[in-house]
Design an enzyme around this catalytic site. Structure first.
Site, mmCIF file in Angstrom:
data_model
loop_
_atom_site.group_PDB
_atom_site.id
_atom_site.type_symbol
_atom_site.label_atom_id
_atom_site.label_comp_id
_atom_site.label_asym_id
_atom_site.label_seq_id
_atom_site.Cartn_x
_atom_site.Cartn_y
_atom_site.Cartn_z
ATOM 1 N N THR A 130 63.421 40.774 37.010
ATOM 2 C CA THR A 130 63.816 40.438 35.684
ATOM 3 C C THR A 130 63.636 39.158 35.513
ATOM 4 O O THR A 130 63.573 38.187 36.298
ATOM 5 C CB THR A 130 65.566 40.527 35.291
ATOM 6 N N ASP A 131 63.163 38.603 34.151
ATOM 7 C CA ASP A 131 62.989 37.189 33.975
ATOM 8 C C ASP A 131 64.207 36.454 33.735
ATOM 9 O O ASP A 131 64.317 35.073 34.071
ATOM 10 C CB ASP A 131 62.559 36.944 32.316
ATOM 11 N N GLU A 132 65.442 37.005 34.084
ATOM 12 C CA GLU A 132 66.572 36.200 34.225
ATOM 13 C C GLU A 132 66.742 35.555 35.417
ATOM 14 O O GLU A 132 67.705 34.628 35.334
ATOM 15 C CB GLU A 132 67.811 37.204 33.903
ATOM 16 N N TYR A 155 74.693 39.009 37.800
ATOM 17 C CA TYR A 155 73.525 40.003 37.522
ATOM 18 C C TYR A 155 72.251 39.365 37.941
ATOM 19 O O TYR A 155 71.568 39.768 38.867
ATOM 20 C CB TYR A 155 73.405 40.626 36.356
ATOM 21 N N LYS A 159 69.691 39.841 41.251
ATOM 22 C CA LYS A 159 68.255 40.250 41.126
ATOM 23 C C LYS A 159 67.524 39.186 42.127
ATOM 24 O O LYS A 159 66.558 39.432 42.664
ATOM 25 C CB LYS A 159 67.743 40.307 39.796
HETATM 26 P P1 NAD Z 1 69.821 51.312 33.804
HETATM 27 O O1 NAD Z 1 71.049 50.486 34.057
HETATM 28 O O2 NAD Z 1 69.291 52.193 32.551
HETATM 29 O O3 NAD Z 1 69.508 52.345 35.085
HETATM 30 C C1 NAD Z 1 69.796 52.144 36.274
HETATM 31 C C2 NAD Z 1 69.677 53.439 37.019
HETATM 32 O O4 NAD Z 1 69.972 52.896 38.545
HETATM 33 C C3 NAD Z 1 70.751 54.383 36.504
HETATM 34 O O5 NAD Z 1 70.129 55.784 36.476
HETATM 35 C C4 NAD Z 1 71.595 54.332 37.723
HETATM 36 O O6 NAD Z 1 72.380 55.631 37.902
HETATM 37 C C5 NAD Z 1 70.792 53.974 38.770
HETATM 38 N N1 NAD Z 1 71.723 53.368 40.014
HETATM 39 C C6 NAD Z 1 72.615 52.445 40.006
HETATM 40 N N2 NAD Z 1 73.233 52.177 40.944
HETATM 41 C C7 NAD Z 1 72.600 53.080 41.926
HETATM 42 C C8 NAD Z 1 72.756 53.110 43.381
HETATM 43 N N3 NAD Z 1 73.751 52.376 44.061
HETATM 44 N N4 NAD Z 1 71.889 54.083 43.965
HETATM 45 C C9 NAD Z 1 71.043 54.844 43.246
HETATM 46 N N5 NAD Z 1 70.913 54.495 42.066
HETATM 47 C C10 NAD Z 1 71.669 53.709 41.236
HETATM 48 O O7 NAD Z 1 68.799 49.950 34.028
HETATM 49 P P2 NAD Z 1 67.264 49.850 33.323
HETATM 50 O O8 NAD Z 1 67.669 48.802 32.337
HETATM 51 O O9 NAD Z 1 66.402 50.968 33.041
HETATM 52 O O10 NAD Z 1 66.633 48.697 34.258
HETATM 53 C C11 NAD Z 1 65.998 49.296 35.629
HETATM 54 C C12 NAD Z 1 65.384 48.107 36.293
HETATM 55 O O11 NAD Z 1 64.460 47.108 35.486
HETATM 56 C C13 NAD Z 1 66.745 47.306 37.003
HETATM 57 O O12 NAD Z 1 66.065 46.988 38.302
HETATM 58 C C14 NAD Z 1 66.758 46.170 35.914
HETATM 59 O O13 NAD Z 1 67.084 44.963 36.765
HETATM 60 C C15 NAD Z 1 65.284 45.659 35.515
HETATM 61 N N6 NAD Z 1 64.838 45.294 34.380
HETATM 62 C C16 NAD Z 1 65.554 45.893 33.208
HETATM 63 C C17 NAD Z 1 65.287 45.187 32.160
HETATM 64 C C18 NAD Z 1 65.783 45.716 30.781
HETATM 65 O O14 NAD Z 1 65.460 45.100 29.713
HETATM 66 N N7 NAD Z 1 66.419 46.867 30.583
HETATM 67 C C19 NAD Z 1 64.250 44.230 32.022
HETATM 68 C C20 NAD Z 1 63.704 43.715 33.032
HETATM 69 C C21 NAD Z 1 64.145 44.217 34.426
HETATM 70 O O1 DAU Z 2 65.782 39.697 30.143
HETATM 71 C C1 DAU Z 2 65.690 40.941 30.723
HETATM 72 C C2 DAU Z 2 67.161 41.346 30.928
HETATM 73 O O2 DAU Z 2 67.590 41.960 29.713
HETATM 74 C C3 DAU Z 2 67.273 42.638 32.022
HETATM 75 O O3 DAU Z 2 67.121 41.908 33.307
HETATM 76 C C4 DAU Z 2 69.007 43.216 31.858
HETATM 77 O O4 DAU Z 2 68.751 44.323 32.610
HETATM 78 C C5 DAU Z 2 68.965 43.915 30.467
HETATM 79 O O5 DAU Z 2 70.347 43.974 30.456
HETATM 80 C C6 DAU Z 2 68.824 42.548 29.438
HETATM 81 O O6 DAU Z 2 69.794 41.538 29.521
HETATM 82 P P1 DAU Z 2 70.307 40.758 27.890
HETATM 83 O O7 DAU Z 2 71.812 40.320 28.454
HETATM 84 O O8 DAU Z 2 69.397 39.804 27.641
HETATM 85 O O9 DAU Z 2 70.515 42.018 27.408
HETATM 86 P P2 DAU Z 2 71.465 42.561 26.172
HETATM 87 O O10 DAU Z 2 71.193 43.700 25.483
HETATM 88 O O11 DAU Z 2 72.887 42.796 27.021
HETATM 89 O O12 DAU Z 2 71.816 41.464 25.252
HETATM 90 C C7 DAU Z 2 70.795 40.935 24.320
HETATM 91 C C8 DAU Z 2 71.185 39.742 23.927
HETATM 92 O O13 DAU Z 2 72.302 40.036 22.701
HETATM 93 C C9 DAU Z 2 71.926 38.686 24.372
HETATM 94 O O14 DAU Z 2 71.672 37.221 24.127
HETATM 95 C C10 DAU Z 2 73.559 38.829 24.385
HETATM 96 C C11 DAU Z 2 73.517 39.530 22.899
HETATM 97 N N1 DAU Z 2 74.418 40.555 22.698
HETATM 98 C C12 DAU Z 2 74.401 41.357 23.408
HETATM 99 C C13 DAU Z 2 75.587 42.786 23.218
HETATM 100 C C14 DAU Z 2 75.587 43.880 23.874
HETATM 101 C C15 DAU Z 2 75.081 40.413 21.326
HETATM 102 O O15 DAU Z 2 75.106 39.362 20.804
HETATM 103 N N2 DAU Z 2 75.979 41.555 21.212
HETATM 104 C C16 DAU Z 2 76.467 42.599 21.760
HETATM 105 O O16 DAU Z 2 77.256 43.217 21.585
#
Ligand code: NAD
Ligand code: DAU
Length: 347
Positions: A130-132, A155, A159
């Site tokens: 992630t970019d975080e 989180y 990562k």
């Molecule tokens: P998600 O939470 O939707 O899915 C995570 C999956 O991992 C789920 O299916 C869950 O059952 C599985 N999981 C959790 N713990 C586990 C364990 N102990 N063993 C096996 N499986 C397990 O997540 P996502 O949004 O699809 O993100 C996927 C990956 O991409 C993550 O590594 C996240 O850090 C990264 N990522 C996400 C975003 C985003 O915006 N969603 C952006 C950048 C990177």
């Molecule tokens: O940047 C990549 C990341 O993006 C991933 O690594 C994470 O897995 C993914 O969850 C996401 O993180 P964020 O915290 O940015 O996503 P989220 O959707 O939780 O929130 C997006 C923005 O919106 C953040 O600034 C918080 C805000 N927010 C979120 C929720 C859930 C609100 O204002 N209200 C809300 O109810």
């Protein structure tokens, strides 16, 4: 023959990656390993569950014996690792599960690969990150691959740790690794704890629309299938040991994004203009809320030719259309183990 272990394939990004690899590469065996936490749902993968090159295995990435056995049973040649606890708010209320899954789970997978693979050059361990990990930006500047790590939530710290472990296995053992650090994804099949599906769901059911703080935090939005194309390219053509940033070139303040969603959903549902906007509720800010994320994705563009294809207007339109047509999916994924948490936080 490649036998690729894709972890977290029942989650949001993972299901799109699994579907893409199963359909595009019939000669690869795809093993989807997932623990099926609240965030994982096999209903999402119904369309490919009978494909001859697809197998699902329910397992936890922290279980050493189980993971070693899976590497043997399926003769795993490569790993695309997505399984993680992914929601920042949950890492604030329950950090330890993030450390176990994201750090120990990644270490366990790396070690199973180390045990199994004799010639590292024939195998790839690819970590989806992630970019975080780079921390938080002010009004100016972009995260580059060389930006120092500065994670600020449990989180992102977990990562960052897992990225460091992947690099350590490259430098210490010579394992072929790749890492991508990506911005906020959105699109079909995202669990409705994340901003985009949460807001769509709450608009549909006329609930308050929670915006943290003053809504000026900025995220860089990327349509999930653009991310999948980038993952395919990096897996096949990325350089051993390299990191690539992936972003959408779509920076928006949260409040701007919520306005777009309000207007789009109202239009789709034939509601009066302004109906959804009237339910926007500014709520207590997230603890340690990062102000701005923004990605410089020029390295992957220059070296691998990847650029996002979907702009935010088109992507949000597609996303709203999908959720409104699949409210049954949303209802189902929020009615299982996650129901109580969901009801307490989001009703
Ligand atoms: P998600 O939470 O939707 O899915 C995570 C999956 O991992 C789920 O299916 C869950 O059952 C599985 N999981 C959790 N713990 C586990 C364990 N102990 N063993 C096996 N499986 C397990 O997540 P996502 O949004 O699809 O993100 C996927 C990956 O991409 C993550 O590594 C996240 O850090 C990264 N990522 C996400 C975003 C985003 O915006 N969603 C952006 C950048 C990177
Ligand atoms: O940047 C990549 C990341 O993006 C991933 O690594 C994470 O897995 C993914 O969850 C996401 O993180 P964020 O915290 O940015 O996503 P989220 O959707 O939780 O929130 C997006 C923005 O919106 C953040 O600034 C918080 C805000 N927010 C979120 C929720 C859930 C609100 O204002 N209200 C809300 O109810």
């Amino acid at each position: 023959m490649k036998s690729i272990l894709i972890t977290g394939g029942a989650g949001f990004i993972g299901n799109h990656v699994v579907r893409h690899f199963v359909n595009k590469y019939p000669d690869y065996k795809i093993v989807n390993l997932d623990k099926l936490t609240y965030a994982g749902n096999l209903e999402t993968l119904k369309d490919i569950e009978q494909a001859p090159n697809y197998t699902f295995v329910k397992a936890c990435i922290t279980d050493e014996d189980q993971i070693n056995k899976i590497f043997d049973d399926y003769n795993i040649t490569d790993v695309i690792h997505l399984a993680a606890e992914s929601h920042v708010d949950r890492s604030i209320t329950d950090p330890l599960v993030f450390l176990r899954t994201n750090i120990l789970g990644t270490a366990n997978l790396l070690n199973a690969a180390r045990n199994k693979w004799s010639n590292y050059k024939d195998h790839i361990f690819y970590h989806i990150s992630t970019d975080e990990v780079f921390g938080s930006l002010g009004d100016e500047g972009l995260f580059e691959e060389t930006t120092p790590y500065d994670p600020r939530s449990p989180y992102s710290a977990s990562k960052a740790s897992s990225d460091h472990l992947v690099r350590a296995y490259h430098h210490t053992y010579g394992m072929q690794v790749k890492i991508t650090n990506c911005s906020n994804n959105y699109g079909p099949y995202q669990f409705p704890e994340k901003l985009v599906p949460l807001i769509i769901n709450n608009i549909k059911y006329k609930k308050p629309l929670p915006v943290y703080g003053d809504g000026t935090n900025v995220r860089d939005w990327l349509f999930v299938t653009d991310h999948v194309e980038a993952i395919d390219l990096v897996f096949h053509k990325g350089t051993d040991g390299e990191t690539y940033n992936i972003g959408g070139n779509n920076e928006m303040q949260n409040i701007e994004l919520v306005h777009v969603l309000c207007d789009t959903v109202d239009r789709h549902l034939g509601r009066e203009a302004g109906d959804a906007r009237s339910r926007i509720t500014f709520v207590k800010d997230r603890a340690g809320h990062d102000q701005r994320y923004a990605i410089d994705a020029s390295k992957i563009k220059n070296e691998l030719g990847w650029e996002p294809q979907v702009d935010v207007a088109g992507g949000m339109e597609q996303t709203v259309t999908w959720y409104l047509a699949n409210m049954g999916w949303l209802d189902n994924v929020t009615s299982g183990a996650y129901k109580e948490y969901y009801a307490a936080h989001y009703s």
